[in-house]
Design a protein around this motif. Structure first.
Motif, PDB file in Angstrom:
ATOM      1  N   ALA A  11       0.838  -1.206   0.000  1.00 26.63           N
ATOM      2  CA  ALA A  11       0.000   0.000   0.000  1.00 26.63           C
ATOM      3  C   ALA A  11       0.872   1.255   0.000  1.00 26.63           C
ATOM      4  O   ALA A  11       0.600   2.208  -0.736  1.00 26.63           O
ATOM      5  CB  ALA A  11      -0.936  -0.006   1.209  1.00 26.63           C
ATOM      6  N   VAL A  12       1.934   1.243   0.787  1.00 27.66           N
ATOM      7  CA  VAL A  12       2.851   2.391   0.827  1.00 27.66           C
ATOM      8  C   VAL A  12       3.573   2.531  -0.512  1.00 27.66           C
ATOM      9  O   VAL A  12       3.673   3.626  -1.069  1.00 27.66           O
ATOM     10  CB  VAL A  12       3.861   2.241   1.992  1.00 27.66           C
ATOM     11  CG1 VAL A  12       4.989   3.253   1.878  1.00 27.66           C
ATOM     12  CG2 VAL A  12       3.146   2.384   3.330  1.00 27.66           C
ATOM     13  N   GLU A  13       4.056   1.400  -1.042  1.00 30.44           N
ATOM     14  CA  GLU A  13       4.795   1.413  -2.316  1.00 30.44           C
ATOM     15  C   GLU A  13       3.943   1.966  -3.454  1.00 30.44           C
ATOM     16  O   GLU A  13       4.418   2.739  -4.278  1.00 30.44           O
ATOM     17  CB  GLU A  13       5.255  -0.008  -2.649  1.00 30.44           C
ATOM     18  CG  GLU A  13       6.047  -0.120  -3.924  1.00 30.44           C
ATOM     19  CD  GLU A  13       6.440  -1.554  -4.230  1.00 30.44           C
ATOM     20  OE1 GLU A  13       6.441  -1.914  -5.424  1.00 30.44           O
ATOM     21  OE2 GLU A  13       6.730  -2.316  -3.289  1.00 30.44           O
ATOM     22  N   LEU A  14       2.660   1.564  -3.493  1.00 30.21           N
ATOM     23  CA  LEU A  14       1.765   1.997  -4.569  1.00 30.21           C
ATOM     24  C   LEU A  14       1.001   3.271  -4.229  1.00 30.21           C
ATOM     25  O   LEU A  14       0.269   3.792  -5.074  1.00 30.21           O
ATOM     26  CB  LEU A  14       0.777   0.872  -4.913  1.00 30.21           C
ATOM     27  CG  LEU A  14       1.386  -0.430  -5.422  1.00 30.21           C
ATOM     28  CD1 LEU A  14       0.312  -1.489  -5.595  1.00 30.21           C
ATOM     29  CD2 LEU A  14       2.136  -0.200  -6.731  1.00 30.21           C
ATOM     30  N   ALA A  15       1.143   3.740  -2.995  1.00 30.83           N
ATOM     31  CA  ALA A  15       0.461   4.943  -2.513  1.00 30.83           C
ATOM     32  C   ALA A  15      -1.056   4.839  -2.657  1.00 30.83           C
ATOM     33  O   ALA A  15      -1.718   5.726  -3.186  1.00 30.83           O
ATOM     34  CB  ALA A  15       0.991   6.187  -3.226  1.00 30.83           C
ATOM     35  N   ILE A  16      -1.583   3.694  -2.205  1.00 34.49           N
ATOM     36  CA  ILE A  16      -3.040   3.496  -2.209  1.00 34.49           C
ATOM     37  C   ILE A  16      -3.475   2.929  -0.863  1.00 34.49           C
ATOM     38  O   ILE A  16      -2.654   2.502  -0.058  1.00 34.49           O
ATOM     39  CB  ILE A  16      -3.505   2.569  -3.360  1.00 34.49           C
ATOM     40  CG1 ILE A  16      -2.857   1.192  -3.253  1.00 34.49           C
ATOM     41  CG2 ILE A  16      -3.223   3.195  -4.711  1.00 34.49           C
ATOM     42  CD1 ILE A  16      -3.380   0.203  -4.271  1.00 34.49           C
ATOM     43  N   ASN A  17      -4.772   2.898  -0.663  1.00 35.18           N
ATOM     44  CA  ASN A  17      -5.346   2.423   0.590  1.00 35.18           C
ATOM     45  C   ASN A  17      -5.056   0.937   0.791  1.00 35.18           C
ATOM     46  O   ASN A  17      -5.164   0.136  -0.146  1.00 35.18           O
ATOM     47  CB  ASN A  17      -6.858   2.676   0.557  1.00 35.18           C
ATOM     48  CG  ASN A  17      -7.526   2.438   1.876  1.00 35.18           C
ATOM     49  OD1 ASN A  17      -7.449   1.351   2.437  1.00 35.18           O
ATOM     50  ND2 ASN A  17      -8.190   3.467   2.374  1.00 35.18           N
ATOM     51  N   SER A  18      -4.714   0.567   2.004  1.00 32.20           N
ATOM     52  CA  SER A  18      -4.387  -0.838   2.299  1.00 32.20           C
ATOM     53  C   SER A  18      -5.589  -1.764   2.111  1.00 32.20           C
ATOM     54  O   SER A  18      -5.415  -2.946   1.830  1.00 32.20           O
ATOM     55  CB  SER A  18      -3.823  -0.979   3.709  1.00 32.20           C
ATOM     56  OG  SER A  18      -4.754  -0.547   4.664  1.00 32.20           O
ATOM     57  N   ASN A  19      -6.812  -1.232   2.232  1.00 30.99           N
ATOM     58  CA  ASN A  19      -8.007  -2.062   1.990  1.00 30.99           C
ATOM     59  C   ASN A  19      -8.062  -2.563   0.546  1.00 30.99           C
ATOM     60  O   ASN A  19      -8.575  -3.647   0.278  1.00 30.99           O
ATOM     61  CB  ASN A  19      -9.279  -1.283   2.314  1.00 30.99           C
ATOM     62  CG  ASN A  19      -9.433  -1.020   3.788  1.00 30.99           C
ATOM     63  OD1 ASN A  19      -8.958  -1.783   4.622  1.00 30.99           O
ATOM     64  ND2 ASN A  19     -10.089   0.080   4.128  1.00 30.99           N
ATOM     65  N   THR A  20      -7.536  -1.777  -0.366  1.00 31.11           N
ATOM     66  CA  THR A  20      -7.490  -2.172  -1.782  1.00 31.11           C
ATOM     67  C   THR A  20      -6.564  -3.371  -1.964  1.00 31.11           C
ATOM     68  O   THR A  20      -6.899  -4.335  -2.653  1.00 31.11           O
ATOM     69  CB  THR A  20      -7.013  -0.984  -2.642  1.00 31.11           C
ATOM     70  OG1 THR A  20      -7.891   0.127  -2.411  1.00 31.11           O
ATOM     71  CG2 THR A  20      -7.002  -1.327  -4.118  1.00 31.11           C
ATOM     72  N   ILE A  21      -5.401  -3.322  -1.323  1.00 34.88           N
ATOM     73  CA  ILE A  21      -4.445  -4.433  -1.385  1.00 34.88           C
ATOM     74  C   ILE A  21      -5.051  -5.661  -0.716  1.00 34.88           C
ATOM     75  O   ILE A  21      -4.960  -6.778  -1.232  1.00 34.88           O
ATOM     76  CB  ILE A  21      -3.124  -4.066  -0.689  1.00 34.88           C
ATOM     77  CG1 ILE A  21      -2.536  -2.760  -1.231  1.00 34.88           C
ATOM     78  CG2 ILE A  21      -2.127  -5.221  -0.781  1.00 34.88           C
ATOM     79  CD1 ILE A  21      -2.174  -2.771  -2.679  1.00 34.88           C
ATOM     80  N   GLN A  22      -5.686  -5.441   0.430  1.00 39.23           N
ATOM     81  CA  GLN A  22      -6.314  -6.532   1.179  1.00 39.23           C
ATOM     82  C   GLN A  22      -7.339  -7.264   0.314  1.00 39.23           C
ATOM     83  O   GLN A  22      -7.389  -8.493   0.305  1.00 39.23           O
ATOM     84  CB  GLN A  22      -6.987  -5.981   2.442  1.00 39.23           C
ATOM     85  CG  GLN A  22      -7.519  -7.040   3.368  1.00 39.23           C
ATOM     86  CD  GLN A  22      -6.402  -7.816   4.037  1.00 39.23           C
ATOM     87  OE1 GLN A  22      -5.402  -7.246   4.446  1.00 39.23           O
ATOM     88  NE2 GLN A  22      -6.559  -9.108   4.143  1.00 39.23           N
TER      89      GLN A  22
END
Length: 124
Positions: free
Chosen positions: A42-53
Motif C-alpha cells: 500500500a505504501v509502495e503503490l500509494a493506495i489504501n491498504s483495503n485495496t491491497i487486502q
C-alpha cells in the motif's frame, strides 16, 4: 513489479490482482516466494491498504497465494490454483469475437493460442 494505471476503467484491486497473476504466470514470482505485506505494498503503490487486502483476499480464494499467520503471504504451488475458468472462458470468447469482427482470421487466433501454449510450456 506491480503497476497501476489510473486511466484504466477497472478497479485498482483488479489491476493489482491481475499484475500479481501475470508475475506468477511468467515465473517472476516463484512458488512459496513471499509477497510484500499489505502495508508495504500500500505504501509502495500509494493506495489504501483495503485495496491491497481485497486483491490478496481474491488471490487467496482462487488459490494463487496463501497466508501463514504471523509470517506473511506467499505464492501457492501451481496445483493449488483454481481460477474461475467459466469467467475466463467468457472473457476469451468475447475477445475472440471482437477480434474476428475487427477482421482477424480464425487462423491468426489459432496461431496466437499456439504461441501462448508454447510460452506456457517454456515457463514450466
Amino acid at each position: 513489479m506491480i503497476s497501476i494505471n489510473y486511466r484504466d476503467s477497472r478497479p485498482l484491486y483488479e489491476q493489482i490482482k491481475e499484475s500479481i497473476i501475470k508475475l506468477i504466470m511468467t515465473k517472476s514470482l516463484q512458488e512459496n516466494e513471499q509477497l510484500p505485506s499489505v502495508r508495504e505494498l500500500a505504501v509502495e503503490l500509494a493506495i489504501n491498504s483495503n485495496t491491497i487486502q481485497r486483491a490478496y483476499r481474491e488471490l487467496e480464494n482462487e488459490g494463487y497465494i496463501y497466508k501463514i499467520s504471523g509470517k506473511g503471504t506467499f505464492v501457492a504451488p501451481q496445483e493449488q490454483f483454481k481460477p474461475n475458468t467459466e469467467e475466463l472462458m467468457k472473457s476469451f470468447k468475447e475477445a475472440a469475437a471482437k477480434l474476428l469482427f475487427a477482421g482477424e482470421s480464425s487462423e491468426s487466433l489459432k496461431k496466437e493460442i499456439d504461441k501462448i501454449e508454447k510460452e506456457a510450456a517454456h515457463n514450466d
